[in-house]
Design a protein around this motif. Structure first.
Motif, mmCIF file in Angstrom:
data_model
loop_
_atom_site.group_PDB
_atom_site.id
_atom_site.type_symbol
_atom_site.label_atom_id
_atom_site.label_comp_id
_atom_site.label_asym_id
_atom_site.label_seq_id
_atom_site.Cartn_x
_atom_site.Cartn_y
_atom_site.Cartn_z
ATOM 1 N N GLN A 295 2.167 35.762 38.741
ATOM 2 C CA GLN A 295 3.225 36.186 37.820
ATOM 3 C C GLN A 295 4.057 37.302 38.456
ATOM 4 N N HIS A 296 3.413 38.217 39.141
ATOM 5 C CA HIS A 296 4.115 39.312 39.818
ATOM 6 C C HIS A 296 4.980 38.758 40.961
ATOM 7 N N ILE A 297 4.451 37.815 41.734
ATOM 8 C CA ILE A 297 5.210 37.180 42.808
ATOM 9 C C ILE A 297 6.433 36.467 42.243
ATOM 10 N N ALA A 298 6.239 35.757 41.139
ATOM 11 C CA ALA A 298 7.356 35.050 40.499
ATOM 12 C C ALA A 298 8.450 36.029 40.081
ATOM 13 N N ALA A 299 8.046 37.174 39.557
ATOM 14 C CA ALA A 299 9.034 38.179 39.138
ATOM 15 C C ALA A 299 9.794 38.726 40.345
ATOM 16 N N ASP B 110 -4.060 25.329 46.385
ATOM 17 C CA ASP B 110 -3.837 26.670 46.938
ATOM 18 C C ASP B 110 -2.841 26.622 48.091
ATOM 19 N N ARG B 111 -2.951 25.595 48.947
ATOM 20 C CA ARG B 111 -1.990 25.431 50.046
ATOM 21 C C ARG B 111 -0.596 25.148 49.514
ATOM 22 N N HIS B 112 -0.521 24.316 48.478
ATOM 23 C CA HIS B 112 0.779 23.973 47.895
ATOM 24 C C HIS B 112 1.443 25.211 47.290
ATOM 25 N N VAL B 113 0.702 25.954 46.490
ATOM 26 C CA VAL B 113 1.243 27.173 45.878
ATOM 27 C C VAL B 113 1.681 28.146 46.968
ATOM 28 N N GLY B 114 0.866 28.299 47.989
ATOM 29 C CA GLY B 114 1.223 29.181 49.102
ATOM 30 C C GLY B 114 2.485 28.732 49.808
ATOM 31 N N ALA B 115 2.604 27.431 50.018
ATOM 32 C CA ALA B 115 3.797 26.891 50.674
ATOM 33 C C ALA B 115 5.036 27.127 49.825
ATOM 34 N N ARG B 116 4.884 27.009 48.517
ATOM 35 C CA ARG B 116 6.030 27.243 47.621
ATOM 36 C C ARG B 116 6.410 28.728 47.602
ATOM 37 N N ILE B 117 5.416 29.610 47.718
ATOM 38 C CA ILE B 117 5.711 31.042 47.816
ATOM 39 C C ILE B 117 6.544 31.278 49.079
ATOM 40 N N ARG B 118 6.088 30.716 50.197
ATOM 41 C CA ARG B 118 6.819 30.878 51.463
ATOM 42 C C ARG B 118 8.229 30.285 51.368
ATOM 43 N N LEU B 119 8.350 29.099 50.777
ATOM 44 C CA LEU B 119 9.654 28.457 50.639
ATOM 45 C C LEU B 119 10.616 29.343 49.858
ATOM 46 N N ARG C 89 10.407 32.555 49.231
ATOM 47 C CA ARG C 89 10.640 33.809 49.947
ATOM 48 C C ARG C 89 11.676 33.606 51.043
ATOM 49 N N ASN C 90 11.541 32.514 51.809
ATOM 50 C CA ASN C 90 12.497 32.218 52.877
ATOM 51 C C ASN C 90 13.877 31.887 52.320
ATOM 52 N N MET C 91 13.925 31.179 51.191
ATOM 53 C CA MET C 91 15.211 30.854 50.577
ATOM 54 C C MET C 91 15.983 32.119 50.214
ATOM 55 N N LEU C 92 15.256 33.131 49.793
ATOM 56 C CA LEU C 92 15.887 34.391 49.383
ATOM 57 C C LEU C 92 16.061 35.360 50.542
ATOM 58 N N GLY C 93 15.495 35.024 51.705
ATOM 59 C CA GLY C 93 15.583 35.923 52.856
ATOM 60 C C GLY C 93 14.715 37.160 52.717
ATOM 61 N N VAL C 94 13.625 37.032 51.978
ATOM 62 C CA VAL C 94 12.693 38.145 51.774
ATOM 63 C C VAL C 94 11.592 38.049 52.829
ATOM 64 N N SER C 95 11.319 39.132 53.527
ATOM 65 C CA SER C 95 10.257 39.142 54.541
ATOM 66 C C SER C 95 8.889 39.218 53.868
ATOM 67 N N GLN C 96 7.869 38.849 54.632
ATOM 68 C CA GLN C 96 6.503 38.990 54.126
ATOM 69 C C GLN C 96 6.218 40.457 53.839
ATOM 70 N N GLU C 97 6.730 41.333 54.682
ATOM 71 C CA GLU C 97 6.514 42.767 54.502
ATOM 72 C C GLU C 97 7.113 43.257 53.187
ATOM 73 N N LYS C 98 8.326 42.784 52.881
ATOM 74 C CA LYS C 98 9.008 43.217 51.647
ATOM 75 C C LYS C 98 8.261 42.700 50.410
ATOM 76 N N LEU C 99 7.821 41.446 50.454
ATOM 77 C CA LEU C 99 7.048 40.899 49.334
ATOM 78 C C LEU C 99 5.740 41.662 49.182
ATOM 79 N N ALA C 100 5.075 41.911 50.301
ATOM 80 C CA ALA C 100 3.808 42.651 50.265
ATOM 81 C C ALA C 100 4.004 44.035 49.678
ATOM 82 N N GLU C 101 5.085 44.688 50.068
ATOM 83 C CA GLU C 101 5.384 46.024 49.550
ATOM 84 C C GLU C 101 5.536 45.994 48.029
ATOM 85 N N GLY C 102 6.237 45.003 47.531
ATOM 86 C CA GLY C 102 6.423 44.863 46.084
ATOM 87 C C GLY C 102 5.129 44.592 45.344
#
Length: 138
Positions: free
Chosen positions: A57-61, A9-18, A20-33
């Motif tokens: 799957q939604h996060i990946a999209a 779970d920590r690894h998957v979460g870290a990869r989500i953050r990685l 998101r940061n690579m794309l310059g997407v904020s937590q707020e923008k991801l949450a909104e989506g």
């Protein structure tokens, strides 16, 4: 009794953050989506809350990446049994400041300057850098 987040779970979460940061997407923008609060995204990224399959799957999209991206370099099942493994590589790759430092570092074209920057950072990190050691950099 509070449960420690699972290594996967920590690894998957870290990869989500990685990602998101690579794309310059904020937590707020991801949450909104996702139709969530940014606090929920924070919990996913820390591994505090497990990400369900459909949500992943939604996060990946949203982050335009295949689902298997989130499991690349994941710890093996035997490694997951170790409760407190060293998370330094994950932290380095998911810290916004570390990513910014790495991008800035690789943009330095002069190899001598790169080596001086590396020496400076090492000295600062060791706590052995005296204030006068920084004179060349000011």
């Amino acid at each position: 009794m509070r449960k420690t987040p699972d290594a996967i779970d920590r690894h998957v979460g870290a990869r989500i953050r990685l990602r998101r940061n690579m794309l310059g997407v904020s937590q707020e923008k991801l949450a909104e989506g996702l139709g969530l609060t940014f606090q929920q995204v924070q919990k996913y990224e820390k591994g505090t809350n497990r990400v369900g399959a459909s949500r992943l799957q939604h996060i990946a999209a949203i982050l335009d990446t295949p689902i298997n991206y989130f499991f690349e370099e994941a710890p093996s099942p035997s490694a997951c049994a170790i409760a407190h493994q060293d998370d330094t590589p994950t932290l380095l790759l998911t810290s916004k400041d570390c990513l910014a430092l790495a991008r800035a570092f690789v943009s330095i074209k002069d190899e001598t300057v790169q080596q001086k920057v590396l020496s400076l950072v090492r000295a600062l990190g060791s706590g052995k850098a005296a204030p006068d050691a920084l004179e060349d950099w000011v």
